[in-house]
Write a protein that holds these residues in place. Sequence first.
Motif, PDB file in Angstrom:
ATOM      1  N   GLU A  66       0.814  -1.192   0.000  1.00  0.00           N
ATOM      2  CA  GLU A  66       0.000   0.000   0.000  1.00  0.00           C
ATOM      3  C   GLU A  66       0.860   1.260   0.000  1.00  0.00           C
ATOM      4  O   GLU A  66       0.473   2.290  -0.542  1.00  0.00           O
ATOM      5  CB  GLU A  66      -0.877  -0.035   1.248  1.00  0.00           C
ATOM      6  CG  GLU A  66      -1.958   0.984   1.297  1.00  0.00           C
ATOM      7  CD  GLU A  66      -2.648   0.944   2.651  1.00  0.00           C
ATOM      8  OE1 GLU A  66      -3.844   0.678   2.660  1.00  0.00           O
ATOM      9  OE2 GLU A  66      -1.984   1.171   3.673  1.00  0.00           O
ATOM     10  N   GLU A  67       2.032   1.140   0.609  1.00  0.00           N
ATOM     11  CA  GLU A  67       2.896   2.319   0.725  1.00  0.00           C
ATOM     12  C   GLU A  67       3.262   2.888  -0.651  1.00  0.00           C
ATOM     13  O   GLU A  67       3.489   4.076  -0.790  1.00  0.00           O
ATOM     14  CB  GLU A  67       4.161   1.975   1.503  1.00  0.00           C
ATOM     15  CG  GLU A  67       3.936   1.838   3.004  1.00  0.00           C
ATOM     16  CD  GLU A  67       3.477   3.139   3.669  1.00  0.00           C
ATOM     17  OE1 GLU A  67       4.188   4.136   3.580  1.00  0.00           O
ATOM     18  OE2 GLU A  67       2.387   3.133   4.262  1.00  0.00           O
ATOM     19  N   TYR A  97       1.084   5.683  -1.797  1.00  0.00           N
ATOM     20  CA  TYR A  97       1.263   6.978  -1.152  1.00  0.00           C
ATOM     21  C   TYR A  97       2.663   7.552  -1.332  1.00  0.00           C
ATOM     22  O   TYR A  97       2.934   8.676  -0.959  1.00  0.00           O
ATOM     23  CB  TYR A  97       0.917   6.871   0.335  1.00  0.00           C
ATOM     24  CG  TYR A  97      -0.535   6.490   0.530  1.00  0.00           C
ATOM     25  CD1 TYR A  97      -1.551   7.423   0.272  1.00  0.00           C
ATOM     26  CD2 TYR A  97      -0.913   5.212   0.911  1.00  0.00           C
ATOM     27  CE1 TYR A  97      -2.875   7.078   0.409  1.00  0.00           C
ATOM     28  CE2 TYR A  97      -2.243   4.867   1.060  1.00  0.00           C
ATOM     29  CZ  TYR A  97      -3.219   5.798   0.800  1.00  0.00           C
ATOM     30  OH  TYR A  97      -4.541   5.466   0.932  1.00  0.00           O
ATOM     31  N   ARG A 141      -3.499   5.019  13.837  1.00  0.00           N
ATOM     32  CA  ARG A 141      -2.230   4.288  13.813  1.00  0.00           C
ATOM     33  C   ARG A 141      -1.236   4.997  12.903  1.00  0.00           C
ATOM     34  O   ARG A 141      -1.618   5.725  11.986  1.00  0.00           O
ATOM     35  CB  ARG A 141      -2.447   2.850  13.317  1.00  0.00           C
ATOM     36  CG  ARG A 141      -2.966   2.783  11.901  1.00  0.00           C
ATOM     37  CD  ARG A 141      -2.844   1.404  11.279  1.00  0.00           C
ATOM     38  NE  ARG A 141      -3.183   1.478   9.864  1.00  0.00           N
ATOM     39  CZ  ARG A 141      -4.423   1.343   9.391  1.00  0.00           C
ATOM     40  NH1 ARG A 141      -5.427   1.101  10.196  1.00  0.00           N
ATOM     41  NH2 ARG A 141      -4.654   1.457   8.094  1.00  0.00           N
ATOM     42  N   GLU A 142       0.027   4.749  13.175  1.00  0.00           N
ATOM     43  CA  GLU A 142       1.063   5.314  12.334  1.00  0.00           C
ATOM     44  C   GLU A 142       1.367   4.351  11.198  1.00  0.00           C
ATOM     45  O   GLU A 142       1.428   3.141  11.402  1.00  0.00           O
ATOM     46  CB  GLU A 142       2.331   5.575  13.157  1.00  0.00           C
ATOM     47  CG  GLU A 142       3.342   6.392  12.395  1.00  0.00           C
ATOM     48  CD  GLU A 142       4.600   6.703  13.205  1.00  0.00           C
ATOM     49  OE1 GLU A 142       4.749   6.135  14.298  1.00  0.00           O
ATOM     50  OE2 GLU A 142       5.422   7.505  12.713  1.00  0.00           O
ATOM     51  N   GLU A 143       1.520   4.872   9.981  1.00  0.00           N
ATOM     52  CA  GLU A 143       1.858   4.025   8.840  1.00  0.00           C
ATOM     53  C   GLU A 143       3.368   3.885   8.718  1.00  0.00           C
ATOM     54  O   GLU A 143       4.125   4.617   9.360  1.00  0.00           O
ATOM     55  CB  GLU A 143       1.280   4.614   7.551  1.00  0.00           C
ATOM     56  CG  GLU A 143      -0.241   4.765   7.557  1.00  0.00           C
ATOM     57  CD  GLU A 143      -0.974   3.431   7.542  1.00  0.00           C
ATOM     58  OE1 GLU A 143      -0.330   2.378   7.362  1.00  0.00           O
ATOM     59  OE2 GLU A 143      -2.208   3.444   7.721  1.00  0.00           O
ATOM     60  N   ALA A 144       3.798   2.975   7.846  1.00  0.00           N
ATOM     61  CA  ALA A 144       5.217   2.621   7.767  1.00  0.00           C
ATOM     62  C   ALA A 144       6.149   3.809   7.539  1.00  0.00           C
ATOM     63  O   ALA A 144       7.244   3.854   8.075  1.00  0.00           O
ATOM     64  CB  ALA A 144       5.422   1.576   6.657  1.00  0.00           C
ATOM     65  N   ASP A 178       3.144   8.522   7.720  1.00  0.00           N
ATOM     66  CA  ASP A 178       1.765   9.005   7.601  1.00  0.00           C
ATOM     67  C   ASP A 178       0.955   8.480   8.774  1.00  0.00           C
ATOM     68  O   ASP A 178       1.394   7.566   9.479  1.00  0.00           O
ATOM     69  CB  ASP A 178       1.120   8.492   6.299  1.00  0.00           C
ATOM     70  CG  ASP A 178       1.692   9.199   5.077  1.00  0.00           C
ATOM     71  OD1 ASP A 178       2.400  10.196   5.241  1.00  0.00           O
ATOM     72  OD2 ASP A 178       1.417   8.727   3.957  1.00  0.00           O
ATOM     73  N   TRP A 179      -0.211   9.087   8.984  1.00  0.00           N
ATOM     74  CA  TRP A 179      -1.033   8.664  10.092  1.00  0.00           C
ATOM     75  C   TRP A 179      -2.438   8.350   9.581  1.00  0.00           C
ATOM     76  O   TRP A 179      -2.973   9.093   8.767  1.00  0.00           O
ATOM     77  CB  TRP A 179      -1.090   9.760  11.159  1.00  0.00           C
ATOM     78  CG  TRP A 179      -1.188   9.192  12.529  1.00  0.00           C
ATOM     79  CD1 TRP A 179      -2.321   8.733  13.124  1.00  0.00           C
ATOM     80  CD2 TRP A 179      -0.126   9.006  13.465  1.00  0.00           C
ATOM     81  NE1 TRP A 179      -2.020   8.255  14.387  1.00  0.00           N
ATOM     82  CE2 TRP A 179      -0.692   8.409  14.623  1.00  0.00           C
ATOM     83  CE3 TRP A 179       1.245   9.269  13.446  1.00  0.00           C
ATOM     84  CZ2 TRP A 179       0.074   8.086  15.748  1.00  0.00           C
ATOM     85  CZ3 TRP A 179       1.996   8.948  14.553  1.00  0.00           C
ATOM     86  CH2 TRP A 179       1.420   8.360  15.696  1.00  0.00           C
ATOM     87  N   THR A 180      -3.028   7.233  10.011  1.00  0.00           N
ATOM     88  CA  THR A 180      -4.389   6.901   9.602  1.00  0.00           C
ATOM     89  C   THR A 180      -5.318   6.995  10.803  1.00  0.00           C
ATOM     90  O   THR A 180      -5.034   6.427  11.857  1.00  0.00           O
ATOM     91  CB  THR A 180      -4.462   5.485   8.998  1.00  0.00           C
ATOM     92  OG1 THR A 180      -3.692   5.467   7.794  1.00  0.00           O
ATOM     93  CG2 THR A 180      -5.893   5.116   8.657  1.00  0.00           C
ATOM     94  N   ARG A 185      -6.290   9.475   5.906  1.00  0.00           N
ATOM     95  CA  ARG A 185      -4.837   9.343   5.954  1.00  0.00           C
ATOM     96  C   ARG A 185      -4.229  10.726   5.942  1.00  0.00           C
ATOM     97  O   ARG A 185      -4.536  11.535   5.065  1.00  0.00           O
ATOM     98  CB  ARG A 185      -4.336   8.527   4.770  1.00  0.00           C
ATOM     99  CG  ARG A 185      -2.852   8.179   4.881  1.00  0.00           C
ATOM    100  CD  ARG A 185      -2.447   7.238   3.774  1.00  0.00           C
ATOM    101  NE  ARG A 185      -1.011   6.983   3.827  1.00  0.00           N
ATOM    102  CZ  ARG A 185      -0.493   5.773   4.029  1.00  0.00           C
ATOM    103  NH1 ARG A 185      -1.271   4.735   4.186  1.00  0.00           N
ATOM    104  NH2 ARG A 185       0.811   5.596   4.039  1.00  0.00           N
TER     105      ARG A 185
END
Lengths: 243, 200
Positions: free
Chosen positions: A233-234, A237, B117-120, B123-125, B144
Amino acid sequence: MTQSRLPAVLVALVLLTSCAARRPDASEHDPWEGLNRKMFVFNDKLDVYALEPAATGWSKVAPLRVRTSISNFFSNLRFPIVTANDLLQGKVLAAGNDIGRFAVNTTVGVLGFFDPAAGWGLEQRDEDFGQTLGVWGVPSGPYLVVPLLGPSTVRDAAGQAVDVALAVTPWFVDTWILAAARMFDAVDERSLYLQEVRDAKASALDYYSFVRNAYLQRRNAQLKDSAVNVDNEEELYHPEIAP
Amino acid sequence: MMRRTALAVCLLALTSPALAGGDAPRAIVQEMTDRAIAVLGDQGLSSDDKRHRLEDIASAHTDFQTMSQLVLGRNWSQFSPQQQTDFVKEFKAHLSMTYGRNIQNYRNEKVVIVSDREEARGDWTVQTKILRGGGAQDILVDYRLRRQGDDWRVIDIVIERVSLVANFRSQLQEVVSQGGPTKVIELLREKNARGEPIAS
Protein backbone atom coordinates in the motif's frame (compact mmCIF):
# COMPACT_ATOMS: atom_id res chain seq x y z
CA MET A 1 -25.68 -33.10 -11.70
CA THR A 2 -24.40 -30.36 -14.00
CA GLN A 3 -24.86 -27.93 -11.18
CA SER A 4 -22.79 -29.92 -8.74
CA ARG A 5 -19.97 -30.19 -11.26
CA LEU A 6 -19.75 -26.45 -11.79
CA PRO A 7 -17.62 -25.68 -8.72
CA ALA A 8 -15.04 -28.29 -9.67
CA VAL A 9 -14.81 -26.91 -13.19
CA LEU A 10 -14.33 -23.38 -11.90
CA VAL A 11 -11.72 -24.42 -9.36
CA ALA A 12 -9.82 -26.09 -12.18
CA LEU A 13 -10.12 -22.89 -14.17
CA VAL A 14 -8.68 -20.88 -11.28
CA LEU A 15 -5.71 -23.17 -10.97
CA LEU A 16 -5.10 -23.00 -14.72
CA THR A 17 -5.24 -19.24 -14.95
CA SER A 18 -3.17 -18.78 -11.84
CA CYS A 19 -0.40 -20.82 -13.37
CA ALA A 20 -0.66 -18.98 -16.66
CA ALA A 21 -0.61 -15.51 -15.18
CA ARG A 22 1.26 -15.00 -11.94
CA ARG A 23 0.43 -11.45 -11.08
CA PRO A 24 0.18 -9.71 -7.75
CA ASP A 25 -3.40 -9.46 -6.55
CA ALA A 26 -3.31 -5.70 -6.27
CA SER A 27 -2.92 -5.00 -9.96
CA GLU A 28 -6.01 -4.68 -12.03
CA HIS A 29 -5.49 -7.67 -14.20
CA ASP A 30 -8.25 -7.39 -16.77
CA PRO A 31 -7.27 -9.17 -19.98
CA TRP A 32 -10.93 -9.72 -20.86
CA GLU A 33 -11.81 -6.05 -20.58
CA GLY A 34 -13.63 -5.93 -23.93
CA LEU A 35 -15.99 -8.74 -23.03
CA ASN A 36 -16.23 -7.58 -19.42
CA ARG A 37 -17.31 -4.13 -20.49
CA LYS A 38 -20.06 -5.61 -22.65
CA MET A 39 -21.26 -7.72 -19.74
CA PHE A 40 -21.05 -4.70 -17.47
CA VAL A 41 -23.31 -2.71 -19.81
CA PHE A 42 -25.75 -5.64 -19.91
CA ASN A 43 -25.87 -5.83 -16.10
CA ASP A 44 -26.25 -2.08 -15.88
CA LYS A 45 -29.18 -2.10 -18.32
CA LEU A 46 -30.79 -4.81 -16.23
CA ASP A 47 -30.31 -2.63 -13.18
CA VAL A 48 -31.59 0.54 -14.82
CA TYR A 49 -34.68 -1.09 -16.36
CA ALA A 50 -35.60 -3.74 -13.80
CA LEU A 51 -33.77 -3.81 -10.48
CA GLU A 52 -33.57 -0.10 -9.70
CA PRO A 53 -37.23 0.64 -10.58
CA ALA A 54 -38.34 -2.34 -8.49
CA ALA A 55 -36.13 -1.21 -5.60
CA THR A 56 -37.38 2.37 -5.87
CA GLY A 57 -40.97 1.15 -5.78
CA TRP A 58 -40.20 -1.08 -2.80
CA SER A 59 -38.54 1.80 -0.96
CA LYS A 60 -41.74 3.82 -1.34
CA VAL A 61 -43.85 1.05 0.13
CA ALA A 62 -41.59 -0.17 2.91
CA PRO A 63 -39.90 2.14 5.43
CA LEU A 64 -36.14 1.93 5.89
CA ARG A 65 -36.47 0.02 9.16
CA VAL A 66 -38.44 -2.76 7.48
CA ARG A 67 -36.02 -3.00 4.57
CA THR A 68 -33.05 -3.14 6.94
CA SER A 69 -34.73 -5.92 8.91
CA ILE A 70 -35.28 -7.95 5.76
CA SER A 71 -31.65 -7.44 4.83
CA ASN A 72 -30.69 -8.67 8.33
CA PHE A 73 -32.90 -11.71 7.88
CA PHE A 74 -31.18 -12.78 4.66
CA SER A 75 -27.72 -12.10 6.01
CA ASN A 76 -28.53 -14.22 9.08
CA LEU A 77 -29.30 -17.09 6.71
CA ARG A 78 -25.78 -16.86 5.32
CA PHE A 79 -24.53 -18.15 8.66
CA PRO A 80 -23.59 -21.68 7.45
CA ILE A 81 -21.52 -20.23 4.59
CA VAL A 82 -19.69 -17.75 6.81
CA THR A 83 -19.02 -20.28 9.54
CA ALA A 84 -17.85 -23.00 7.15
CA ASN A 85 -15.41 -20.57 5.57
CA ASP A 86 -14.17 -19.45 8.99
CA LEU A 87 -13.33 -23.05 9.77
CA LEU A 88 -11.76 -23.67 6.37
CA GLN A 89 -9.46 -20.73 7.11
CA GLY A 90 -8.72 -22.01 10.60
CA LYS A 91 -10.47 -19.12 12.33
CA VAL A 92 -12.01 -20.99 15.22
CA LEU A 93 -12.75 -17.94 17.37
CA ALA A 94 -14.44 -16.20 14.45
CA ALA A 95 -16.57 -19.30 13.87
CA GLY A 96 -17.58 -19.09 17.53
CA ASN A 97 -18.51 -15.45 17.03
CA ASP A 98 -20.70 -16.36 14.07
CA ILE A 99 -22.41 -19.26 15.77
CA GLY A 100 -23.12 -16.94 18.71
CA ARG A 101 -24.51 -14.31 16.36
CA PHE A 102 -26.78 -16.80 14.66
CA ALA A 103 -28.05 -18.09 17.99
CA VAL A 104 -28.70 -14.62 19.42
CA ASN A 105 -30.21 -13.10 16.30
CA THR A 106 -32.40 -16.09 15.49
CA THR A 107 -33.88 -16.09 19.01
CA VAL A 108 -33.67 -12.63 20.60
CA GLY A 109 -33.48 -11.06 17.14
CA VAL A 110 -36.72 -12.78 16.07
CA LEU A 111 -35.60 -15.11 13.26
CA GLY A 112 -32.80 -12.74 12.30
CA PHE A 113 -34.91 -9.70 11.48
CA PHE A 114 -33.04 -7.74 14.13
CA ASP A 115 -29.37 -7.66 14.99
CA PRO A 116 -29.03 -7.43 18.78
CA ALA A 117 -25.83 -9.52 18.60
CA ALA A 118 -23.89 -6.59 17.08
CA GLY A 119 -24.63 -4.55 20.20
CA TRP A 120 -23.27 -7.39 22.35
CA GLY A 121 -19.93 -7.34 20.59
CA LEU A 122 -20.74 -10.13 18.15
CA GLU A 123 -20.15 -8.09 15.01
CA GLN A 124 -21.22 -9.17 11.58
CA ARG A 125 -18.37 -10.71 9.60
CA ASP A 126 -18.07 -11.45 5.96
CA GLU A 127 -16.49 -14.64 4.76
CA ASP A 128 -16.88 -16.54 1.54
CA PHE A 129 -15.04 -19.25 -0.33
CA GLY A 130 -13.40 -16.69 -2.62
CA GLN A 131 -11.64 -15.32 0.47
CA THR A 132 -10.85 -18.81 1.69
CA LEU A 133 -9.11 -19.55 -1.61
CA GLY A 134 -7.22 -16.27 -1.19
CA VAL A 135 -6.11 -17.29 2.30
CA TRP A 136 -4.97 -20.61 0.87
CA GLY A 137 -2.75 -18.67 -1.52
CA VAL A 138 -4.77 -18.92 -4.72
CA PRO A 139 -4.24 -15.71 -6.72
CA SER A 140 -7.33 -13.81 -7.79
CA GLY A 141 -6.83 -14.40 -11.50
CA PRO A 142 -8.31 -12.03 -14.08
CA TYR A 143 -11.15 -9.66 -13.28
CA LEU A 144 -14.49 -11.01 -14.40
CA VAL A 145 -17.92 -9.44 -14.76
CA VAL A 146 -20.47 -12.19 -14.21
CA PRO A 147 -23.93 -11.89 -15.80
CA LEU A 148 -26.53 -10.95 -13.15
CA LEU A 149 -24.00 -11.18 -10.29
CA GLY A 150 -21.69 -8.35 -11.30
CA PRO A 151 -18.01 -7.69 -10.52
CA SER A 152 -15.87 -10.68 -9.58
CA THR A 153 -12.61 -12.41 -10.37
CA VAL A 154 -12.08 -15.95 -11.58
CA ARG A 155 -11.23 -16.98 -8.02
CA ASP A 156 -14.21 -15.22 -6.46
CA ALA A 157 -16.63 -16.57 -9.07
CA ALA A 158 -15.41 -20.09 -8.32
CA GLY A 159 -15.79 -19.28 -4.64
CA GLN A 160 -19.36 -18.18 -5.14
CA ALA A 161 -20.18 -21.47 -6.80
CA VAL A 162 -18.78 -23.33 -3.80
CA ASP A 163 -20.70 -21.08 -1.41
CA VAL A 164 -23.92 -22.04 -3.17
CA ALA A 165 -23.06 -25.64 -2.31
CA LEU A 166 -22.27 -24.68 1.31
CA ALA A 167 -25.62 -22.95 1.85
CA VAL A 168 -27.94 -25.14 3.85
CA THR A 169 -31.23 -23.56 2.81
CA PRO A 170 -31.60 -25.37 -0.56
CA TRP A 171 -31.76 -28.70 1.33
CA PHE A 172 -35.20 -27.95 2.67
CA VAL A 173 -36.61 -25.08 0.64
CA ASP A 174 -38.25 -25.52 -2.74
CA THR A 175 -36.20 -24.22 -5.71
CA TRP A 176 -38.92 -21.83 -6.88
CA ILE A 177 -39.39 -20.34 -3.45
CA LEU A 178 -35.63 -20.02 -3.19
CA ALA A 179 -35.42 -18.21 -6.54
CA ALA A 180 -38.21 -15.84 -5.52
CA ALA A 181 -36.49 -15.20 -2.19
CA ARG A 182 -33.21 -14.43 -3.89
CA MET A 183 -34.94 -11.92 -6.15
CA PHE A 184 -36.67 -10.33 -3.20
CA ASP A 185 -33.35 -10.18 -1.36
CA ALA A 186 -31.73 -8.46 -4.36
CA VAL A 187 -34.51 -5.87 -4.67
CA ASP A 188 -34.48 -5.17 -0.94
CA GLU A 189 -30.68 -4.89 -0.79
CA ARG A 190 -30.65 -2.62 -3.84
CA SER A 191 -33.23 -0.36 -2.18
CA LEU A 192 -30.72 0.38 0.60
CA TYR A 193 -28.23 1.85 -1.88
CA LEU A 194 -30.38 3.91 -4.25
CA GLN A 195 -28.67 7.21 -3.54
CA GLU A 196 -25.16 5.77 -3.36
CA VAL A 197 -25.36 4.17 -6.79
CA ARG A 198 -26.89 7.30 -8.31
CA ASP A 199 -24.03 9.37 -6.84
CA ALA A 200 -21.39 6.93 -8.00
CA LYS A 201 -22.71 6.95 -11.56
CA ALA A 202 -22.92 10.73 -11.62
CA SER A 203 -19.45 11.37 -10.27
CA ALA A 204 -17.40 8.53 -11.75
CA LEU A 205 -15.08 9.54 -14.55
CA ASP A 206 -15.31 6.03 -15.93
CA TYR A 207 -17.99 3.98 -14.19
CA TYR A 208 -16.56 0.65 -15.34
CA SER A 209 -13.11 1.26 -13.87
CA PHE A 210 -14.68 2.88 -10.82
CA VAL A 211 -16.55 -0.33 -10.02
CA ARG A 212 -13.66 -2.60 -10.95
CA ASN A 213 -11.24 -0.74 -8.72
CA ALA A 214 -13.68 -0.47 -5.82
CA TYR A 215 -14.41 -4.20 -6.00
CA LEU A 216 -10.73 -5.20 -6.11
CA GLN A 217 -9.80 -2.80 -3.30
CA ARG A 218 -12.52 -4.19 -1.04
CA ARG A 219 -11.55 -7.78 -1.73
CA ASN A 220 -7.91 -6.98 -1.01
CA ALA A 221 -8.88 -5.30 2.25
CA GLN A 222 -10.87 -8.38 3.30
CA LEU A 223 -7.88 -10.61 2.60
CA LYS A 224 -5.65 -8.25 4.51
CA ASP A 225 -7.92 -8.76 7.53
CA SER A 226 -6.90 -12.40 7.32
CA ALA A 227 -3.26 -11.30 7.44
CA VAL A 228 -2.68 -12.17 3.80
CA ASN A 229 -0.07 -9.84 2.39
CA VAL A 230 -1.73 -8.67 -0.79
CA ASP A 231 0.01 -5.52 -1.89
CA ASN A 232 2.36 -2.80 -0.88
CA GLU A 233 0.00 0.00 0.00
CA GLU A 234 2.90 2.32 0.73
CA GLU A 235 3.64 2.50 -2.99
CA LEU A 236 0.32 4.22 -3.55
CA TYR A 237 1.26 6.98 -1.15
CA HIS A 238 4.93 7.22 -2.08
CA PRO A 239 5.14 6.98 -5.89
CA GLU A 240 8.90 7.47 -5.68
CA ILE A 241 9.41 4.02 -4.12
CA ALA A 242 7.37 2.20 -6.77
CA PRO A 243 9.52 -0.18 -8.79
CA MET B 1 -1.08 11.17 48.23
CA MET B 2 2.02 13.19 47.36
CA ARG B 3 3.73 10.09 46.17
CA ARG B 4 0.84 9.18 43.96
CA THR B 5 0.83 12.63 42.38
CA ALA B 6 4.56 12.42 41.76
CA LEU B 7 4.10 9.04 40.14
CA ALA B 8 1.36 10.41 37.95
CA VAL B 9 3.57 13.30 36.86
CA CYS B 10 6.39 10.91 36.07
CA LEU B 11 4.10 8.71 34.03
CA LEU B 12 2.77 11.72 32.21
CA ALA B 13 6.27 12.95 31.44
CA LEU B 14 7.16 9.51 30.11
CA THR B 15 4.17 9.16 27.87
CA SER B 16 3.64 12.74 26.73
CA PRO B 17 6.21 12.83 23.93
CA ALA B 18 4.37 9.94 22.30
CA LEU B 19 1.05 11.65 22.87
CA ALA B 20 2.26 14.93 21.42
CA GLY B 21 3.24 13.22 18.17
CA GLY B 22 0.40 10.76 17.95
CA ASP B 23 -2.45 12.84 19.22
CA ALA B 24 -2.37 15.60 16.63
CA PRO B 25 -3.87 13.71 13.65
CA ARG B 26 -6.64 12.31 15.78
CA ALA B 27 -7.43 15.73 17.23
CA ILE B 28 -7.53 17.25 13.77
CA VAL B 29 -9.95 14.64 12.45
CA GLN B 30 -12.08 15.05 15.56
CA GLU B 31 -12.24 18.80 15.08
CA MET B 32 -12.92 18.47 11.37
CA THR B 33 -15.81 16.05 11.79
CA ASP B 34 -17.26 17.99 14.74
CA ARG B 35 -17.30 21.18 12.73
CA ALA B 36 -18.72 19.46 9.65
CA ILE B 37 -21.54 17.91 11.67
CA ALA B 38 -22.35 21.26 13.28
CA VAL B 39 -22.68 22.79 9.81
CA LEU B 40 -24.74 19.88 8.45
CA GLY B 41 -27.12 19.99 11.39
CA ASP B 42 -27.60 23.77 11.30
CA GLN B 43 -31.23 24.33 10.31
CA GLY B 44 -30.64 28.02 9.62
CA LEU B 45 -28.27 27.45 6.69
CA SER B 46 -29.22 26.89 3.06
CA SER B 47 -27.63 23.98 1.18
CA ASP B 48 -25.39 26.42 -0.66
CA ASP B 49 -24.21 28.01 2.59
CA LYS B 50 -23.53 24.57 4.00
CA ARG B 51 -21.57 23.57 0.94
CA HIS B 52 -19.38 26.66 1.15
CA ARG B 53 -18.68 26.17 4.83
CA LEU B 54 -17.88 22.50 4.32
CA GLU B 55 -15.51 23.45 1.51
CA ASP B 56 -13.73 25.82 3.90
CA ILE B 57 -13.41 23.12 6.56
CA ALA B 58 -12.10 20.63 4.00
CA SER B 59 -9.64 23.15 2.52
CA ALA B 60 -8.22 23.98 5.93
CA HIS B 61 -7.26 20.35 6.59
CA THR B 62 -6.72 18.75 3.20
CA ASP B 63 -3.62 18.83 1.04
CA PHE B 64 -5.20 18.80 -2.41
CA GLN B 65 -1.81 19.26 -4.06
CA THR B 66 -0.41 16.03 -2.62
CA MET B 67 -3.71 14.25 -3.15
CA SER B 68 -3.68 15.20 -6.84
CA GLN B 69 -0.07 14.15 -7.14
CA LEU B 70 -0.87 10.74 -5.70
CA VAL B 71 -3.92 10.35 -7.93
CA LEU B 72 -1.76 10.89 -11.00
CA GLY B 73 1.13 8.83 -9.60
CA ARG B 74 4.06 8.71 -11.95
CA ASN B 75 2.04 10.54 -14.61
CA TRP B 76 2.28 13.72 -12.54
CA SER B 77 5.62 14.63 -14.13
CA GLN B 78 4.01 14.54 -17.59
CA PHE B 79 1.93 17.55 -16.57
CA SER B 80 3.37 21.04 -17.11
CA PRO B 81 3.26 23.35 -14.04
CA GLN B 82 0.19 25.07 -15.51
CA GLN B 83 -1.51 21.72 -16.16
CA GLN B 84 -0.71 20.63 -12.62
CA THR B 85 -2.35 23.75 -11.23
CA ASP B 86 -5.37 23.20 -13.48
CA PHE B 87 -5.66 19.58 -12.44
CA VAL B 88 -5.54 20.38 -8.72
CA LYS B 89 -8.25 23.03 -9.19
CA GLU B 90 -10.57 20.81 -11.24
CA PHE B 91 -10.03 17.78 -9.04
CA LYS B 92 -10.92 19.80 -5.96
CA ALA B 93 -14.05 21.09 -7.68
CA HIS B 94 -14.95 17.54 -8.64
CA LEU B 95 -14.69 16.32 -5.05
CA SER B 96 -16.70 19.27 -3.82
CA MET B 97 -19.43 18.46 -6.33
CA THR B 98 -19.45 14.77 -5.48
CA TYR B 99 -19.70 15.26 -1.75
CA GLY B 100 -21.90 18.34 -2.08
CA ARG B 101 -24.64 16.12 -3.50
CA ASN B 102 -24.96 14.41 -0.16
CA ILE B 103 -25.64 17.50 1.92
CA GLN B 104 -29.41 17.13 1.72
CA ASN B 105 -29.17 13.49 2.72
CA TYR B 106 -27.84 14.25 6.18
CA ARG B 107 -30.04 12.54 8.78
CA ASN B 108 -28.38 13.49 12.06
CA GLU B 109 -25.73 10.81 11.76
CA LYS B 110 -22.94 11.00 14.33
CA VAL B 111 -19.28 10.28 13.76
CA VAL B 112 -17.00 8.47 16.20
CA ILE B 113 -13.26 7.96 16.01
CA VAL B 114 -12.52 4.26 16.23
CA SER B 115 -8.73 4.20 16.34
CA ASP B 116 -5.59 5.67 14.83
CA ARG B 117 -2.23 4.29 13.81
CA GLU B 118 1.06 5.31 12.33
CA GLU B 119 1.86 4.03 8.84
CA ALA B 120 5.22 2.62 7.77
CA ARG B 121 6.63 5.88 6.43
CA GLY B 122 5.26 8.35 8.95
CA ASP B 123 1.77 9.01 7.60
CA TRP B 124 -1.03 8.66 10.09
CA THR B 125 -4.39 6.90 9.60
CA VAL B 126 -7.41 7.87 11.70
CA GLN B 127 -10.33 5.47 11.49
CA THR B 128 -13.83 6.84 11.96
CA LYS B 129 -17.29 5.42 11.72
CA ILE B 130 -20.46 7.20 10.61
CA LEU B 131 -23.18 5.78 12.85
CA ARG B 132 -26.34 4.86 10.98
CA GLY B 133 -28.00 2.36 13.26
CA GLY B 134 -25.19 -0.10 13.94
CA GLY B 135 -23.86 -3.22 12.28
CA ALA B 136 -23.62 -3.26 8.50
CA GLN B 137 -25.43 0.09 8.25
CA ASP B 138 -22.53 2.05 9.72
CA ILE B 139 -20.00 3.47 7.29
CA LEU B 140 -16.25 3.19 7.88
CA VAL B 141 -14.29 6.26 6.85
CA ASP B 142 -10.50 6.38 7.28
CA TYR B 143 -8.48 9.55 6.90
CA ARG B 144 -4.84 9.34 5.95
CA LEU B 145 -2.84 12.35 7.08
CA ARG B 146 0.67 13.55 6.31
CA ARG B 147 2.75 15.88 8.42
CA GLN B 148 3.49 19.29 7.00
CA GLY B 149 5.68 21.32 9.31
CA ASP B 150 3.69 21.57 12.52
CA ASP B 151 0.47 20.63 10.85
CA TRP B 152 -1.14 17.44 9.58
CA ARG B 153 -3.14 17.41 6.35
CA VAL B 154 -5.50 14.81 4.89
CA ILE B 155 -4.07 13.18 1.76
CA ASP B 156 -6.60 10.37 1.24
CA ILE B 157 -10.04 9.29 2.36
CA VAL B 158 -10.81 5.57 2.49
CA ILE B 159 -14.53 4.85 2.50
CA GLU B 160 -15.56 1.29 3.35
CA ARG B 161 -12.04 0.12 2.56
CA VAL B 162 -11.97 1.85 -0.83
CA SER B 163 -9.28 4.50 -1.16
CA LEU B 164 -10.37 7.56 -3.06
CA VAL B 165 -6.84 8.15 -4.32
CA ALA B 166 -6.44 4.60 -5.61
CA ASN B 167 -9.88 4.67 -7.17
CA PHE B 168 -9.31 7.91 -9.08
CA ARG B 169 -5.86 6.78 -10.09
CA SER B 170 -7.35 3.69 -11.65
CA GLN B 171 -10.06 5.65 -13.44
CA LEU B 172 -7.58 8.15 -14.85
CA GLN B 173 -4.84 5.70 -15.78
CA GLU B 174 -6.27 4.90 -19.18
CA VAL B 175 -7.25 8.50 -19.91
CA VAL B 176 -3.70 9.68 -19.27
CA SER B 177 -2.08 6.99 -21.35
CA GLN B 178 -4.42 7.56 -24.28
CA GLY B 179 -5.10 11.30 -24.26
CA GLY B 180 -2.35 12.79 -22.12
CA PRO B 181 -2.75 15.59 -19.55
CA THR B 182 -4.97 17.72 -21.82
CA LYS B 183 -7.58 14.99 -22.06
CA VAL B 184 -7.62 14.46 -18.29
CA ILE B 185 -8.23 18.12 -17.51
CA GLU B 186 -10.82 18.33 -20.29
CA LEU B 187 -12.68 15.32 -18.88
CA LEU B 188 -12.76 16.80 -15.37
CA ARG B 189 -13.93 20.20 -16.67
CA GLU B 190 -16.67 18.59 -18.71
CA LYS B 191 -17.79 16.47 -15.77
CA ASN B 192 -17.78 19.44 -13.41
CA ALA B 193 -19.72 21.63 -15.84
CA ARG B 194 -22.40 18.98 -16.12
CA GLY B 195 -22.76 18.60 -12.35
CA GLU B 196 -26.25 19.38 -11.16
CA PRO B 197 -26.40 22.50 -9.01
CA ILE B 198 -27.57 21.91 -5.48
CA ALA B 199 -31.18 22.79 -4.82
CA SER B 200 -31.35 24.96 -1.73
